[in-house]
Design an enzyme around this catalytic site. Structure first.
Site, PDB file in Angstrom:
ATOM      1  N   PHE A 110      83.149 121.166  57.902  1.00 15.28           N
ATOM      2  CA  PHE A 110      83.934 120.980  59.133  1.00 15.28           C
ATOM      3  C   PHE A 110      83.079 120.424  60.268  1.00 15.28           C
ATOM      4  CE2 PHE A 110      85.514 125.111  57.173  1.00 15.28           C
ATOM      5  CZ  PHE A 110      86.277 124.449  56.232  1.00 15.28           C
ATOM      6  N   GLU A 118      87.942 121.913  65.364  1.00 18.58           N
ATOM      7  CA  GLU A 118      86.585 121.353  65.365  1.00 18.58           C
ATOM      8  C   GLU A 118      86.497 120.045  66.136  1.00 18.58           C
ATOM      9  OE1 GLU A 118      88.264 122.271  62.638  1.00 18.58           O
ATOM     10  OE2 GLU A 118      87.205 124.054  61.920  1.00 18.58           O
ATOM     11  N   SER A 178      79.677 134.081  60.453  1.00 21.30           N
ATOM     12  CA  SER A 178      79.119 133.291  59.353  1.00 21.30           C
ATOM     13  C   SER A 178      77.944 132.441  59.802  1.00 21.30           C
ATOM     14  CB  SER A 178      80.190 132.369  58.761  1.00 21.30           C
ATOM     15  OG  SER A 178      81.230 133.130  58.209  1.00 21.30           O
ATOM     16  N   HIS A 195      76.451 126.768  55.386  1.00 15.66           N
ATOM     17  CA  HIS A 195      77.191 126.739  54.130  1.00 15.66           C
ATOM     18  C   HIS A 195      77.222 125.346  53.514  1.00 15.66           C
ATOM     19  CE1 HIS A 195      78.150 130.599  55.783  1.00 15.66           C
ATOM     20  NE2 HIS A 195      78.960 130.936  54.797  1.00 15.66           N
ATOM     21  N   ASP A 197      83.482 130.022  47.054  1.00 14.68           N
ATOM     22  CA  ASP A 197      84.600 129.391  47.768  1.00 14.68           C
ATOM     23  C   ASP A 197      85.043 128.084  47.106  1.00 14.68           C
ATOM     24  OD1 ASP A 197      85.013 131.341  49.615  1.00 14.68           O
ATOM     25  OD2 ASP A 197      83.967 130.336  51.254  1.00 14.68           O
TER      26      ASP A 197
END
Lengths: 290, 319
Positions: free
Chosen positions: B86, B61, B40, B112, B120
């Site tokens: 995140f 993370e 991604s 994103h 999403d």
């Protein structure tokens, strides 16, 4: 490089014990001087800090560099033990002991919790918000491997600190990725701010937990200099074998002062004048107060 | 002046991935970390070429941020990669203490971002990240507008010593800035000169601002369109130079109006030269599932919303 390995063994242990006594005096005078700070854990880990900086670490106080190339690196993850760390850093000549009197005061390099912003030699990362140091230590260990550096990375955490989830993210990573130039130490005093860890949040079988995360687990008494040194040397021997190493180091919060020993109320409370006098009367001034 | 012609739609994250690979070739010190989103984030090319310098942390993370800080202490230039949500909110305290306060040379690369993440839904559509990051001392905040600019900004981030938050997105969007551009952190870019209104845009909405400029031109409004890829440090000189000419402003961003570019510019203007201003952005709502185009329109961040904001603000202009 500084260490005292030239001493004969018995004399060396006595010298280290005397140093730890002086460090305990420093801790008490520092927190009393500013009426704040965390004496309990600091007193409990005084022996450990002394062992590290005067016997175990290969380090260069006079040539402190942020990147730590060519030397061992120590991180304090439970940053509230700053009085003990600062005292030992000063006693091993990272900076002058006179600066200990500025602890927690305005414009001091000796912040309440360790920080890099003020440029205090010996500090490489801020700590205080718990749970972060093991991850940072892994990163430094990774960098040392990339640089083909043979030195080790050490990190001290509190046992209460291991209630933080990030510690277990890091534990899982280090075990899975076989980070073997790293020695983690848990101050296993079974105390935290709100009381005994068994009352606040029991952590179960710590040894089994770390083992199951892929670590080699050693145990020691952190208030017995001889045994502590033996365990630390054993830990060093266990590095380089595709497995991270952790020492569960049993200590007594407030060790060295009778009315503070084993009492969680001294986690973050400074002594008053009378208590200070009482405490100092139990600790010989071996190297001269700052 | 640039022509602003679409060279073909491309995703900004691919600009990041390409630049990261280039950086890997040019510097041994560049390392990358990813929390289970290598594809991604388009980090797979780096990961394949430099396996010793790529660290897969798994879905952890907080640990990734700490390891990055440690790698920076050891002299490396770490690039962390995960979704914007995140990369910021989930790990705010780790970034605050181990990266920003400790002033570590970590590049937090966030894909994103914003509502154009799309289907999403709101769990992943972070619209607060610019605000979170710009509040941190020592942190540089960059939100490039297209593939070419993301590529250039990634390389510029590596050359900047200190923490950087680099924000980009998922969808393919017009790629219109020059492929050979040199990215200067903290510099605004005038895309079209004009005298009636200043439109300050960042990220995906820069292209929308250009589209709005054409519609406004048909309506007889000559808009100056300024691309602000760096939110912090803010290019106050360029903003004030434009405002002194146009005397009114519209800001456009894919972010909450609280804490974003619009808020930074409104503060600058209030302190220096109070000026009518309208903000195009998310008005204190969470998003929902949908296509990027549908969501931008539904939540008031489309081309026509910029046009409407200009019409509102020019009517309020002091003469």
């Amino acid at each position: 490089m500084t260490n005292t390995k030239t001493f004969n063994k018995e004399a060396s242990i006595l010298a280290l014990q005397n140093l730890a006594t002086q460090v305990r005096r420093d801790i008490l005078r520092m927190v009393h001087g500013v009426k704040s700070g965390h004496p309990g854990g600091s007193l409990g880990c005084a022996d450990f800090f002394v062992a590290m900086y005067f016997e175990i670490l290969n380090h260069s106080p006079e040539l402190f560099s942020m990147d730590g190339y060519g030397e061992d690196v120590f991180l304090l993850s439970n940053g509230h033990l700053s009085p003990a760390w600062y005292s030992v850093l000063a006693r091993s000549e990272y900076f002058h002991t006179a600066e200990l009197s500025t602890f927690r005061k305005l414009n001091s390099r000796l912040q309440g919790h360790p920080a890099t912003q003020e440029g205090l030699p010996g500090i490489r990362i801020a700590s205080g918000s718990l749970g972060q140091g093991l991850s940072v230590a892994i990163g430094i260990a990774r960098a040392k491997k990339l640089n083909n550096g043979p030195n080790l990375v050490y990190v001290l955490m509190g046992d209460g600190e291991t209630q933080e989830g990030q510690v277990w993210e890091a534990a899982m990573y280090a075990g899975a990725k076989k980070i073997d130039n790293l020695i983690a130490v848990v101050d296993y005093n079974k105390k935290q701010i709100d009381g005994d860890t068994d009352d606040v949040l029991p952590m179960g079988d710590m040894k089994a937990k770390w083992k199951s995360f892929g670590w080699k687990v050693l145990e020691t008494n952190g208030n017995n200099m001889k045994g502590l040194l033996e365990t630390l040397h054993k830990a060093i021997k266990a590095t380089g074998k595709n497995i991270p190493v952790i020492i569960l180091m049993k200590t007594e919060m407030g060790y060295g002062v009778d009315f503070m020993t084993g009492n969680y109320k001294w986690h973050g409370a400074p002594p008053n004048d009378e208590e200070l006098a009482n405490a100092l009367s139990q600790l010989e001034e071996t190297l001269g107060d700052y | 002046m640039q022509k602003n012609i679409n060279q073909g739609n491309k995703d900004t994250r691919s600009g990041f991935g390409e630049a990261l690979f280039e950086l890997g070739k040019s510097s041994e010190n560049v390392v990358a970390l990813c929390a289970d989103l290598t594809g991604s984030l388009k980090m797979d090319k780096f990961a394949g070429a430099f396996p010793d310098r790529f660290f897969q942390t798994g879905i952890a993370e907080a640990n990734m941020m700490g390891i990055a800080a440690g790698l920076a202490i050891g002299g490396k230039i770490p690039f962390t990669g995960t979704f914007a949500n995140f990369s910021t909110g989930r790990v705010y305290d780790q970034i605050r203490q181990s990266v920003a306060y400790s002033n570590k040379n970590v590049k937090i690369c966030a894909s994103h971002a914003g509502i154009t993440l799309g289907e999403d839904g709101a769990t992943h559509q972070i619209m607060e990240d610019i605000g979170l990051m710009k509040m941190l001392p020592n942190m540089v905040v960059i939100n490039p507008c297209d593939f070419n600019q993301t590529r250039a900004a990634t390389i510029a981030s590596a050359n900047h010593c200190g923490p950087v938050y680099l924000r980009f997105g998922r969808p393919k969007v017009p790629n219109f800035t020059p492929p050979d551009q040199k990215f200067e952190i903290g510099k605004a870019i005038v895309l079209k000169e004009g005298r009636d209104v200043s439109i300050f845009a960042t990220g995906h909405l820069v292209w929308k601002a250009l589209e709005a400029g054409e519609i406004l031109f048909q309506k007889g409004i000559d808009a100056e369109i300024i691309n602000l890829p760096t939110i912090k440090p803010l290019d106050g000189d360029s903003i004030m130079a434009s405002i002194l000419k146009t005397r009114c402003a519209v800001t456009a961003e894919e972010h909450q109006i609280f804490g974003g570019l619009g808020e930074s510019i409104s503060g600058l203007l209030a302190r220096n030269f109070p000026t009518p201003l309208e903000m195009v952005g998310m008005y204190d709502l969470f998003g929902q599932s949908g296509t990027p185009a549908e969501l931008l329109e539904k939540f008031g961040m489309g081309t026509n919303d910029i046009v409407s904001a200009v019409e509102l603000v020019t009517a309020r202009k002091h003469h």
